[in-house]
Every structure is written in structure tokens, then in C-alpha cells.
Enzyme design. Structure first.
Site, short mmCIF file in Angstrom:
data_model
loop_
_atom_site.label_atom_id
_atom_site.label_comp_id
_atom_site.label_asym_id
_atom_site.label_seq_id
_atom_site.Cartn_x
_atom_site.Cartn_y
_atom_site.Cartn_z
N ASP A 22 -0.93 2.48 -1.04
CA ASP A 22 -0.39 2.25 0.30
C ASP A 22 0.35 0.96 0.21
O ASP A 22 -0.07 -0.13 0.14
CB ASP A 22 -1.54 2.08 1.42
CG ASP A 22 -1.11 2.36 2.67
OD1 ASP A 22 0.20 2.33 2.77
OD2 ASP A 22 -1.80 2.36 3.71
N ASP A 116 5.74 5.18 2.00
CA ASP A 116 5.25 4.17 1.67
C ASP A 116 3.73 4.54 1.32
O ASP A 116 2.96 3.65 1.01
CB ASP A 116 5.12 2.97 2.65
CG ASP A 116 4.39 3.54 3.97
OD1 ASP A 116 4.45 4.78 4.23
OD2 ASP A 116 4.01 2.53 4.73
N GLU A 117 3.33 5.92 1.03
CA GLU A 117 1.97 6.05 1.05
C GLU A 117 1.82 7.52 0.08
O GLU A 117 2.47 8.21 0.23
CB GLU A 117 1.37 6.36 2.32
CG GLU A 117 -0.13 6.65 2.21
CD GLU A 117 -0.91 6.99 3.37
OE1 GLU A 117 -1.89 7.58 3.85
OE2 GLU A 117 0.02 6.75 4.55
#
Length: 368
Positions: A22, A116-117
Site C-alpha cells: 500500500d 496504489d494498492e
């Protein structure tokens, strides 16, 4: 650090090494990286000082209670010095591609959740590192070297615990939950930190006296089924540190949606229109961040007696803008009137998703 190759809590289940990556305050961190004048300042990406919602907040802004999906007016009230910047999704997508390339050097089993993860299954890793912890450490170092951005990583034997671990000591954290730690760790975990337990469910659980994983574990499957229906099996398992979901590479998202349960029910059209705006902002922000749009808009309305209805409209071409999404959604809302009962929840989703021309649908994913 303990070896993470120990067996899972259920011997029949295959042992896995899962990483959840993350990026820390991704959009805001990109803006601060690219503009030195923004570094160290409370920053919100998205929205404006007058309207819209916050897409991302820097850690300096989070100190004041500013969070993603928060109305801009609320964020400004909490932090009068908050700086608003417009999102640059093309930049974020390009950096995300760099991060994906790092993942691919360690495993082909990558399940993107957003730009983003991601989850990664590194049960067998391409660099032949001894443990998933070493893989996570290498990935974090390489992301920092290539992008100048910081990623937090959670390492565990299933997806639920990997997700919990990545968030446990953010920012700039690497945390490992081994099979020996798992059940005890979950037992002490506040229920609000369970992935899959949103604010409404958290409040419901707390009213029932379920404050921790231990409290949840004390409830039988039959009790949970009576209260939570189809989600009961998931809650029953994760309360024991069990989650058999596999990391699914190239998982295709079928829809993008958001909804809000009101603190007070209403029958007023103008009030519903106002409450619809942050929902529309959130849906369109997610679509823009993932490079998708869709042809079918669905409005969801739940009444005070918990009866639920949906209204949908399908177009010949994908919805082209946030304004178009709002126009269609408001038309669907008008069709629901006049109301015979007050409304407690409203939501909007966009389905029939399409990606950019020449691109196959894809998602980012991370592993231990």
C-alpha cells in the site's frame, strides 16, 4: 524475525506467502515529490475549497482529521490552511506502471486493488529469496529507488492478515504476521481495523458488544448468519485468522459504485440531491484513477423500512464526464418521486465498464 514458512492454522489449506503493498498517501506524496513547495504542508488532492470531495490527503493533513472521501468543506473546516491541488491521474497511472514492473520482477501472481494498492502471492518468488519478508523488503527498496515514493508492506499467510499488517504501523512500515501470531493477533484487534468492516457494520457490531476480534470469535456461525447474512462466513473465518481467498491475477472489475447511509432519513428531493454529490464525486474519482468508464448508471435507494429499489439507465456510449453521470443519476432520482417513505440510504454505481482504447482491463496487485 520468525520464518514465515510455518503451516497455516488449518493444515488442509495450502500454505501461502502473501504480501499486501500500500503506497503511503500515494496521490498526495506524488504531488509533494514533484513540487517541493508542498512538502511538509497539509495537502488535499481533489475537490476545492468550496465543493467536491478529497481524493487523498497527506499525512500532514491527516493530523487534523482530514481523510479521503471527505467533503472539501468539512476538510477545510478541520484544517483552514489545507492546500487543494487538482489530481493528475495520468501521472499517477504512469508511476503505478513503474510500481507494477517492480512487482512483476518478483512474482507473476499480482492482484491490483487500485493504482496504489495490490496483493502479491510470493509463495514461490522469481528472485528465489528465502522468505516473503525479504521479498517485501526488496520491493519497498526498489519502489523508493525508482519513484522516490514510500510503500508500506504487510506480510502474512493470507490476504486478510496481509492487509491488516500493511496498515498496522503506517507510514513507511513493514509488518509481519506469522501463522503462529495470527489467531492471537486477530483476537486483540479492534473491530474497526478489520478489512471488510465498514463504518455502518462497525457501529452495528459495537451495538451488539462486538468490539474486538475476540468478541467476534465468541459468536457462533449461526448467530453471525442471523445478523450479517452472506458476510457471516467471512467474519467467522477472519475472527480465527482464517482466509482462504487466493490472490487473483488480472481480476477484472465489473462496476464502480459508492453509497451513503444517512444519520437522518429524508423525503426532500433537494436534500437527496445534495447528499448525492459526494457520492458522484467518489464514483467519478475512482473511474478516473482506474482509467475506466461505463455505459450503465444505477441508482440505489433504501427506505426507512429497509425496502430497497434500484433504477438504471444504459447508454449506447460510455458516460463521458462527471457532469453526464450527475445528469443521468438525477434523472433516475426524479423517477423515484413522489416518495411514500423516507430515504435512509442512496448510492450510485457505473457498470458495463470499458478501459482506454487498445488496453485490456487490468488491476494492480501486491504480495508478501
Amino acid at each position: 524475525m520468525p520464518d514465515d514458512t510455518a503451516p497455516t492454522t488449518e493444515p488442509a489449506a495450502p500454505a501461502r506467502k502473501i504480501i499486501h503493498i500500500d503506497m503511503d498517501a500515494f496521490y498526495a506524496s506524488v504531488e509533494q515529490r514533484d513540487d517541493p513547495a508542498l512538502r511538509g504542508r497539509p495537502l488535499a488532492v481533489g475537490g476545492s475549497r468550496e465543493r467536491g470531495v478529497v481524493a487523498a490527503a497527506s499525512y500532514e493533513a491527516r493530523v487534523f482529521g482530514v481523510r479521503s472521501a471527505m467533503p472539501s468543506v468539512t476538510a477545510r473546516r478541520l484544517c483552514p490552511d489545507l492546500v487543494f491541488v487538482k489530481p493528475r491521474f495520468e501521472v499517477y497511472k504512469a508511476i503505478s506502471a513503474e510500481i507494477q514492473a517492480v512487482f512483476a520482477e518478483h512474482t507473476p501472481i499480482i492482484e491490483p486493488v487500485s493504482l496504489d494498492e495490490a496483493y502479491l502471492d510470493v509463495t514461490e518468488n522469481l528472485q528465489r529469496l528465502a522468505t516473503a519478508t525479504e521479498v517485501a523488503r526488496a520491493i519497498r527498496a526498489e519502489i523508493l529507488a525508482r519513484t522516490g515514493l514510500v510503500a508500506s508492506a504487510g506480510v502474512s499467510y493470507n490476504k486478510f492478515l496481509a492487509k491488516v499488517a500493511s496498515d498496522y504501523r503506517k507510514p513507511d512500515a513493514l509488518f509481519v504476521i506469522t501463522p503462529a501470531m495470527g489467531p492471537g493477533f486477530v483476537e486483540a484487534l479492534p473491530i474497526g481495523r478489520f478489512h471488510g468492516v465498514g463504518p455502518v457494520t462497525e457501529a452495528k457490531m459495537k451495538r451488539l458488544g462486538i468490539l474486538t476480534g475476540g468478541d467476534l470469535r465468541a459468536r457462533s456461525l449461526a448467530e453471525l448468519q442471523a445478523i450479517f447474512g452472506s458476510s457471516s462466513g467471512y467474519y467467522h473465518g477472519v475472527a480465527r485468522g482464517i482466509d482462504h481467498r487466493a490472490v487473483r491475477a488480472h481480476r477484472i472489475r465489473k462496476s464502480v459504485g459508492a453509497e451513503n447511509t444517512f444519520s437522518e432519513d429524508t423525503t426532500e428531493f433537494a436534500v437527496l440531491v445534495e447528499r448525492l454529490q459526494p457520492i458522484l464525486d467518489k464514483v467519478w474519482t475512482v473511474c478516473a484513477s482506474k482509467g475506466v468508464t461505463g455505459r450503465t448508471v444505477t441508482l440505489k435507494v433504501k427506505f426507512s423500512d429497509f425496502e430497497q429499489i434500484t433504477r438504471a439507465r444504459s447508454l449506447s456510449l460510455p458516460v463521458a464526464s462527471r457532469e453526464s453521470l450527475a445528469h443521468i443519476s438525477l434523472g433516475l432520482l426524479r423517477d423515484v418521486f413522489p416518495l411514500r417513505r423516507s430515504v435512509r440510504l442512496i448510492g450510485v454505481s457505473l457498470s458495463g465498464l470499458q478501459h482506454g482504447a487498445g488496453e485490456e482491463p487490468r488491476q494492480l496487485g501486491l504480495a508478501l
